[in-house]
Motif scaffolding. Structure first.
Motif, PDB file in Angstrom:
ATOM      1  N   GLU A   1       0.825  -1.215   0.000  1.00 46.04           N
ATOM      2  CA  GLU A   1       0.000   0.000   0.000  1.00 46.04           C
ATOM      3  C   GLU A   1       0.861   1.268   0.000  1.00 46.04           C
ATOM      4  O   GLU A   1       0.443   2.304  -0.504  1.00 46.04           O
ATOM      5  CB  GLU A   1      -0.892  -0.048   1.241  1.00 46.04           C
ATOM      6  CG  GLU A   1      -1.981   0.983   1.302  1.00 46.04           C
ATOM      7  CD  GLU A   1      -2.897   0.735   2.505  1.00 46.04           C
ATOM      8  OE1 GLU A   1      -2.594  -0.133   3.347  1.00 46.04           O
ATOM      9  OE2 GLU A   1      -3.929   1.417   2.585  1.00 46.04           O
ATOM     10  N   ASP A   2       2.069   1.188   0.562  1.00 47.80           N
ATOM     11  CA  ASP A   2       2.933   2.376   0.611  1.00 47.80           C
ATOM     12  C   ASP A   2       3.773   2.543  -0.658  1.00 47.80           C
ATOM     13  O   ASP A   2       4.653   3.400  -0.713  1.00 47.80           O
ATOM     14  CB  ASP A   2       3.838   2.329   1.846  1.00 47.80           C
ATOM     15  CG  ASP A   2       4.770   1.123   1.845  1.00 47.80           C
ATOM     16  OD1 ASP A   2       4.810   0.380   0.836  1.00 47.80           O
ATOM     17  OD2 ASP A   2       5.461   0.914   2.874  1.00 47.80           O
ATOM     18  N   GLY A   3       3.519   1.688  -1.669  1.00 51.35           N
ATOM     19  CA  GLY A   3       4.194   1.845  -2.950  1.00 51.35           C
ATOM     20  C   GLY A   3       5.387   0.933  -3.157  1.00 51.35           C
ATOM     21  O   GLY A   3       5.908   0.830  -4.268  1.00 51.35           O
ATOM     22  N   ARG A   4       5.859   0.285  -2.091  1.00 52.81           N
ATOM     23  CA  ARG A   4       6.990  -0.632  -2.247  1.00 52.81           C
ATOM     24  C   ARG A   4       6.559  -1.855  -3.043  1.00 52.81           C
ATOM     25  O   ARG A   4       5.381  -2.237  -3.013  1.00 52.81           O
ATOM     26  CB  ARG A   4       7.534  -1.072  -0.884  1.00 52.81           C
ATOM     27  CG  ARG A   4       8.222   0.038  -0.103  1.00 52.81           C
ATOM     28  CD  ARG A   4       8.643  -0.448   1.291  1.00 52.81           C
ATOM     29  NE  ARG A   4       7.479  -0.948   2.025  1.00 52.81           N
ATOM     30  CZ  ARG A   4       7.383  -2.177   2.517  1.00 52.81           C
ATOM     31  NH1 ARG A   4       8.386  -3.031   2.378  1.00 52.81           N
ATOM     32  NH2 ARG A   4       6.305  -2.554   3.169  1.00 52.81           N
ATOM     33  N   GLU A   5       7.521  -2.462  -3.743  1.00 53.33           N
ATOM     34  CA  GLU A   5       7.218  -3.644  -4.544  1.00 53.33           C
ATOM     35  C   GLU A   5       8.220  -4.757  -4.253  1.00 53.33           C
ATOM     36  O   GLU A   5       9.423  -4.497  -4.095  1.00 53.33           O
ATOM     37  CB  GLU A   5       7.249  -3.305  -6.028  1.00 53.33           C
ATOM     38  CG  GLU A   5       6.152  -2.323  -6.421  1.00 53.33           C
ATOM     39  CD  GLU A   5       6.094  -2.033  -7.894  1.00 53.33           C
ATOM     40  OE1 GLU A   5       5.009  -1.736  -8.401  1.00 53.33           O
ATOM     41  OE2 GLU A   5       7.166  -2.097  -8.551  1.00 53.33           O
ATOM     42  N   PHE A   6       7.726  -5.952  -4.221  1.00 54.72           N
ATOM     43  CA  PHE A   6       8.525  -7.148  -3.948  1.00 54.72           C
ATOM     44  C   PHE A   6       8.369  -8.096  -5.124  1.00 54.72           C
ATOM     45  O   PHE A   6       7.244  -8.361  -5.570  1.00 54.72           O
ATOM     46  CB  PHE A   6       7.993  -7.804  -2.666  1.00 54.72           C
ATOM     47  CG  PHE A   6       8.619  -9.127  -2.321  1.00 54.72           C
ATOM     48  CD1 PHE A   6       9.780  -9.185  -1.556  1.00 54.72           C
ATOM     49  CD2 PHE A   6       8.037 -10.318  -2.737  1.00 54.72           C
ATOM     50  CE1 PHE A   6      10.348 -10.407  -1.215  1.00 54.72           C
ATOM     51  CE2 PHE A   6       8.594 -11.540  -2.402  1.00 54.72           C
ATOM     52  CZ  PHE A   6       9.753 -11.589  -1.640  1.00 54.72           C
ATOM     53  N   TYR A   7       9.499  -8.567  -5.653  1.00 56.17           N
ATOM     54  CA  TYR A   7       9.411  -9.536  -6.745  1.00 56.17           C
ATOM     55  C   TYR A   7      10.609 -10.479  -6.662  1.00 56.17           C
ATOM     56  O   TYR A   7      11.755 -10.023  -6.629  1.00 56.17           O
ATOM     57  CB  TYR A   7       9.401  -8.831  -8.108  1.00 56.17           C
ATOM     58  CG  TYR A   7       9.383  -9.820  -9.251  1.00 56.17           C
ATOM     59  CD1 TYR A   7       8.225 -10.527  -9.559  1.00 56.17           C
ATOM     60  CD2 TYR A   7      10.537 -10.080  -9.990  1.00 56.17           C
ATOM     61  CE1 TYR A   7       8.208 -11.455 -10.583  1.00 56.17           C
ATOM     62  CE2 TYR A   7      10.526 -11.014 -11.020  1.00 56.17           C
ATOM     63  CZ  TYR A   7       9.359 -11.690 -11.308  1.00 56.17           C
ATOM     64  OH  TYR A   7       9.350 -12.629 -12.313  1.00 56.17           O
ATOM     65  N   VAL A   8      10.337 -11.758  -6.607  1.00 53.69           N
ATOM     66  CA  VAL A   8      11.409 -12.757  -6.567  1.00 53.69           C
ATOM     67  C   VAL A   8      11.021 -13.937  -7.449  1.00 53.69           C
ATOM     68  O   VAL A   8       9.839 -14.208  -7.675  1.00 53.69           O
ATOM     69  CB  VAL A   8      11.694 -13.262  -5.131  1.00 53.69           C
ATOM     70  CG1 VAL A   8      12.348 -12.183  -4.284  1.00 53.69           C
ATOM     71  CG2 VAL A   8      10.420 -13.765  -4.463  1.00 53.69           C
ATOM     72  N   GLU A   9      12.047 -14.615  -7.920  1.00 57.64           N
ATOM     73  CA  GLU A   9      11.850 -15.822  -8.728  1.00 57.64           C
ATOM     74  C   GLU A   9      12.581 -16.987  -8.070  1.00 57.64           C
ATOM     75  O   GLU A   9      13.619 -16.799  -7.438  1.00 57.64           O
ATOM     76  CB  GLU A   9      12.400 -15.594 -10.147  1.00 57.64           C
ATOM     77  CG  GLU A   9      11.674 -14.486 -10.896  1.00 57.64           C
ATOM     78  CD  GLU A   9      12.300 -14.199 -12.261  1.00 57.64           C
ATOM     79  OE1 GLU A   9      13.305 -14.849 -12.623  1.00 57.64           O
ATOM     80  OE2 GLU A   9      11.772 -13.317 -12.958  1.00 57.64           O
ATOM     81  N   SER A  10      12.036 -18.152  -8.263  1.00 52.95           N
ATOM     82  CA  SER A  10      12.637 -19.375  -7.727  1.00 52.95           C
ATOM     83  C   SER A  10      13.667 -19.934  -8.696  1.00 52.95           C
ATOM     84  O   SER A  10      13.478 -19.872  -9.915  1.00 52.95           O
ATOM     85  CB  SER A  10      11.542 -20.414  -7.492  1.00 52.95           C
ATOM     86  OG  SER A  10      12.110 -21.694  -7.256  1.00 52.95           O
ATOM     87  N   ASP A  11      14.743 -20.503  -8.114  1.00 56.87           N
ATOM     88  CA  ASP A  11      15.691 -21.230  -8.961  1.00 56.87           C
ATOM     89  C   ASP A  11      15.507 -22.743  -8.802  1.00 56.87           C
ATOM     90  O   ASP A  11      16.374 -23.518  -9.184  1.00 56.87           O
ATOM     91  CB  ASP A  11      17.134 -20.815  -8.655  1.00 56.87           C
ATOM     92  CG  ASP A  11      17.580 -21.203  -7.260  1.00 56.87           C
ATOM     93  OD1 ASP A  11      16.778 -21.810  -6.503  1.00 56.87           O
ATOM     94  OD2 ASP A  11      18.741 -20.907  -6.900  1.00 56.87           O
ATOM     95  N   GLN A  12      14.364 -23.121  -8.220  1.00 59.54           N
ATOM     96  CA  GLN A  12      14.111 -24.541  -7.958  1.00 59.54           C
ATOM     97  C   GLN A  12      12.970 -25.097  -8.812  1.00 59.54           C
ATOM     98  O   GLN A  12      12.376 -26.114  -8.466  1.00 59.54           O
ATOM     99  CB  GLN A  12      13.786 -24.742  -6.475  1.00 59.54           C
ATOM    100  CG  GLN A  12      14.945 -24.381  -5.543  1.00 59.54           C
ATOM    101  CD  GLN A  12      14.594 -24.571  -4.070  1.00 59.54           C
ATOM    102  OE1 GLN A  12      14.703 -23.659  -3.280  1.00 59.54           O
ATOM    103  NE2 GLN A  12      14.134 -25.763  -3.733  1.00 59.54           N
ATOM    104  N   VAL A  13      12.653 -24.418  -9.896  1.00 58.61           N
ATOM    105  CA  VAL A  13      11.519 -24.845 -10.719  1.00 58.61           C
ATOM    106  C   VAL A  13      11.920 -26.050 -11.576  1.00 58.61           C
ATOM    107  O   VAL A  13      12.969 -26.042 -12.225  1.00 58.61           O
ATOM    108  CB  VAL A  13      11.054 -23.696 -11.638  1.00 58.61           C
ATOM    109  CG1 VAL A  13       9.880 -24.159 -12.495  1.00 58.61           C
ATOM    110  CG2 VAL A  13      10.673 -22.480 -10.808  1.00 58.61           C
TER     111      VAL A  13
END
Ligand SMILES: [Mg+2]
Length: 184
Positions: free
Chosen positions: A26-38
């Motif tokens: 809500e405060d505008g921060r963004e989180f994005y991660v990807e897995s290396d275990q797919v």
């Protein structure tokens, strides 16, 4: 604080292979991660065509992803999670921690659903997503935008949050294998 979530994943009966997680705060921060275990050998042609090419690559372990997400929400004692048709997304996100009972103590056990709120309001058309679909961060941003749209239609519904846990009272305290009195 509210958090809008989206994930990409490979779903098979009784398993889910998490590919990526995005959370927009809500405060505008963004989180994005990807897995290396797919395990891409399990992916459908559709996933290989629409999801995999949009990934940044690299990635991290599922355990590292869970710590990163805890860091992102650190200090927020009352997070509220929203998704769009989020059943699978929530299952995948909760799976990072092992299960509902292993969620960080301040996380609710329920993710609220944009679609359900829309249905309550007569199922209006939601804003179109203009960014490429099936990238978790794009989709999470759109989920926030759809929430904002519904909040303009129904401001009094916007502050809703999930309270408590799935099991409470005598059921929570029941010994394994013995339903508490009065519970069928
Ligand atoms: Mg998505």
């Amino acid at each position: 604080m509210k958090y809008w979530i989206d994930t990409e994943f490979i779903a098979k009966p009784f398993t889910i292979d998490l590919v990526s997680v995005a959370v927009v705060a809500e405060d505008g921060r963004e989180f994005y991660v990807e897995s290396d275990q797919v395990d891409w050998s399990k992916a459908s042609p559709w996933t290989l065509e629409h999801v995999r090419p949009q990934l940044a690559g690299g990635g991290m372990s599922l355990e590292t992803m869970s710590y990163a997400l805890m860091d992102f929400t650190h200090g927020d004692e009352h997070p509220v999670f929203w998704g769009y048709f989020p059943a699978w997304d929530w299952f995948a996100l909760v799976g990072l921690f092992g299960g509902l009972e292993e969620l960080p103590f301040h996380y609710p056990q329920l993710c609220l659903d944009i679609k359900q709120w829309a249905i309550e309001l007569g199922d209006p058309s939601l804003p179109e997503q203009t960014s490429p679909l099936h990238h978790a961060l794009n989709d999470a941003r759109w989920t926030r935008d759809a929430w904002t749209f519904l909040a303009t239609l129904h401001p009094e519904g916007a502050p809703r949050r999930a309270h408590g846990r799935k099991h409470f009272g005598p059921l929570a305290a029941a010994p394994k294998g013995a339903p508490p009195e009065g519970v069928l």
